[in-house]
Design an enzyme around this catalytic site. Structure first.
Site: not given
Ligand code: FAD
Length: 623
Positions: A431
């Protein structure tokens, strides 16, 4: 800052990603925002003081439901079993359905309980104090799942069709994330194209980590729809659909498993030529990302209250254990190191509740734009909640690291601190991760300055634009900037806060300092400020602390008015929180101009360029 040699080629350029995010951003500020004003150096205590109280009629209506929910949780939920087996028993889900827990905020005319945001948060607080997987089930369904966007953006026909079903307990989910789409939705690959007969959209793609996805009947799915072209430029379109999982072509490809939340029903959902009737577009084509962001504005308020529940549970555990565990001749709570943790935990729990409930009350009352407050509440409470849990593990010592089942098996009280820690960690990621929340808030912090001076500082502007920008900036900053130095924030202002008045005055002075900090950072770094995230994050952290201080003082003031006898405790808690917060604010301001950001960034890039592989010697490599 330079890019690395080994950098993979992005599917979407940074400019395209920014464009998509900007297009989805709410540009207007139709209602006042406490935090936006803080960034501009203005303390609007009138927006949060008197601290908004819940309507007594609403409390009366919510009470029986909350009591029944509390009983259900106490009598039927075995969280250790849920954690062990990775399943929520059907009887528990059915019990929640019968209570109406899947339709807490759905209006009564559609079969829901029709309760307020704050009542919903109180329900989630109860649930979170018992079981994280249950929170995920209820919250993915109604904080971000189908009911919330449907209520806000659905047509009457859509509401009549789906809300009664959802209120009865048809589980729903929110599907935005994809393997290549985490924080940045521009690279979305799930597509929806109009069918030949024009009656439907044909949906194809795969969504990752969809909470409730393996159990849901309904989902909000975000997909790329055909781009529009304006002035020869492509404008990517993202559209939101209500999708029924029983339709042909919807498939659960995999159930995901995690460090914690062992019974979360989360999966990879595949869509293969799914025919979605055009009546199932939410809001309108192209508005899907905006819809997701607006949904999250209030949807995000669940996590701050979850953190409050964790804080209260940890305080209970720490109080009991630190009082009864004797080491070196005294209860460990008498040793200063442990006492410092407990005192801080108590003050922070009070502050987290002040922040969460204030945001909930603002959402209910209306007339505020709470997008920044909700983002700060999510960021602040999830980070503080995590620190509280970490301290509780430490206070419990070895028992903090041991599972509840193991403790029980050897005859000790099965206190599940280890599970609480595993279940909570995700709150800093989903979120809106902590980093993305910082960036979201920072974008709004500089918004006014970009409106005024963007033409002067941003690249690619014409000479005419720059000249007009200079005139506009001179007119605005000519009065604004001196005002960020001058102001009356000494005694007798805010005298009604009694012993807390000096803290409110501190917030006022430091709001001006914050505004100066934003402005000076813009002058110093110009358009490159966007890349100086460590600087921006410190400014956002100061705003978070100031907001928490103000909320805490306002809440203590309300409690004083309500019950002068018990009030001393609230003032004591608020005072301790504010004293500690002031220290953190000073450190952040100091770090704005004196820090090691540049050498740290340089080392990180060298690590990415594999120049420091020598540091990784002496271990077995990952395959
Ligand atoms: C248990 C669980 C439940 C979830 N439920 C849902 C759901 O119901 N619906 C849904 O749509 N998604 C869901 N998600 C997805 C969740 O919202 C994403 O994991 C989250 O948005 C982060 O995306 P990512 O994991 O791909 O990280 P990435 O976007 O790949 O980021 C990796 C790291 O880099 C950082 N980062 C990324 N971009 C930047 C930037 N520009 N500047 C600085 N730092 C940055 C991030 O903060 C993070 O620390 C869920 C995930 C989990 C693990």
């Amino acid at each position: 800052m330079a890019t690395t040699a080994a950098e993979p080629k992005p599917k979407v350029s940074a400019d395209e990603a920014r464009e998509v995010a900007e297009a989805a951003r709410e540009q207007e500020w139709a209602a006042p925002s406490f935090v936006r004003d803080l960034f501009l150096g203005k303390l609007r205590m009138d927006l949060i003081h008197p601290y908004p109280e819940q309507d007594p009629e609403e409390i009366r209506r919510a009470q029986p439901f909350l009591e029944r929910l509390e009983r259900l949780l106490r009598e039927t939920v075995d969280s250790d079993r849920i954690d062990r087996e990775g399943e929520i028993p059907d009887a528990v889900i059915q019990g929640l359905r019968e209570l109406g827990a899947f339709g807490i905020k759905i209006p009564r005319e559609y079969g829901g309980l029709g309760l307020s945001q704050l009542s919903y948060m109180k329900a989630i607080e109860l649930v979170s104090s018992v079981d994280g997987s249950l929170t995920a089930l209820l919250s993915a369904h109604q904080s971000i799942g189908v009911p919330q966007p449907l209520k806000m953006f659905g047509t009457e026909a859509q509401k009549k069709r789906y809300l009664p079903r959802l209120a009865k307990g048809a589980i729903s989910a929110f599907a935005l994330t994809e393997p290549g789409v985490g924080s940045d939705p521009a690279a979305m690959e799930t597509t929806a194209v109009p069918s030949e007969d024009g009656k439907s959209w044909i949906l194809n793609g795969e969504k990752l980590w969809c909470t409730n996805g393996t159990k849901a009947e309904l989902m909000v799915v975000m997909a790329r729809t055909p781009s529009k072209f304006a002035g020869g430029k492509e404008r990517r379109q993202i559209t939101a659909f209500v999708v029924e999982t029983a339709w042909p072509g919807v498939e659960v490809a995999h159930r995901c498993h995690f460090m914690g939340l062992k019974a979360i029903y989360n999966g990879v959902i595949r869509f293969s030529n799914v025919r979605v009737p055009k009546e199932n577009v939410l809001w309108e084509p192209g508005k899907g990302l905006k819809l997701a962001l607006i949904t999250l504005n209030t949807g995000r308020l669940t996590l701050p209250i979850t953190a409050v529940a964790a804080g209260k549970r940890c305080l209970e555990i720490a109080r009991q254990w630190a009082g009864e565990r004797v080491q070196w001749g005294r209860p460990i709570g008498k040793h200063d190191a442990i006492a410092q943790k407990i005192g801080t935990m108590a003050a922070n729990t009070f502050a987290m509740e002040a922040v969460a409930e204030l945001c909930g009350a603002m959402a209910d009352r209306g007339g505020y734009d709470i997008r920044l407050e909700a983002a700060i509440a999510k960021l602040y409470n999830s980070e503080v909640g995590w620190r509280i849990i970490d301290d509780t593990v430490q206070i419990r010592g070895g028992r903090g690291y041991e599972t509840a089942d193991s403790l029980r098996a050897r005859g000790e009280k099965p206190i599940p601190v280890e599970r609480i820690m595993r279940d909570f960690r995700i709150n800093l990621i989903f979120e809106g991760s902590s980093e993305i929340m910082h960036l979201f808030i920072a974008r709004e912090a500089v918004d006014k300055h970009l409106q005024v001076a963007g033409d002067v500082v941003l690249p690619g502007k014409s000479l005419g634009q720059r000249l007009r920008g200079v005139v506009r900036s001179a007119l605005f900053y000519g009065w604004w900037y001196p005002g960020r130095w001058l102001g009356w924030s000494a005694w007798p202002r805010y005298a009604e806060f009694g012993a807390l008045a000096p803290h409110v005055r501190f917030v006022e002075r430091n709001a001006r300092r914050l505004a100066r900090g934003v402005f000076h950072s813009m002058l110093r770094f110009g358009p490159k400020l966007e890349f100086r995230q460590a600087v921006l994050f410190r400014l956002v952290d100061v705003a978070g602390e100031l907001f928490a201080m103000a909320a805490t003082c306002a809440r203590a003031r309300l409690l004083v008015a309500r019950d002068p006898v018990a009030a001393g405790h609230a003032v004591q808690m608020a005072d301790l929180f504010c004293r500690q917060s002031r220290g953190r604010i000073r450190a952040k301001f100091k770090g704005l101009w004196r820090n090691e950001d540049v050498p740290t960034y340089r080392v990180a890039q060298e690590v990415l360029e594999q120049k420091h592989l020598w540091l990784e010697q002496g271990m077995v490599r990952l395959q």
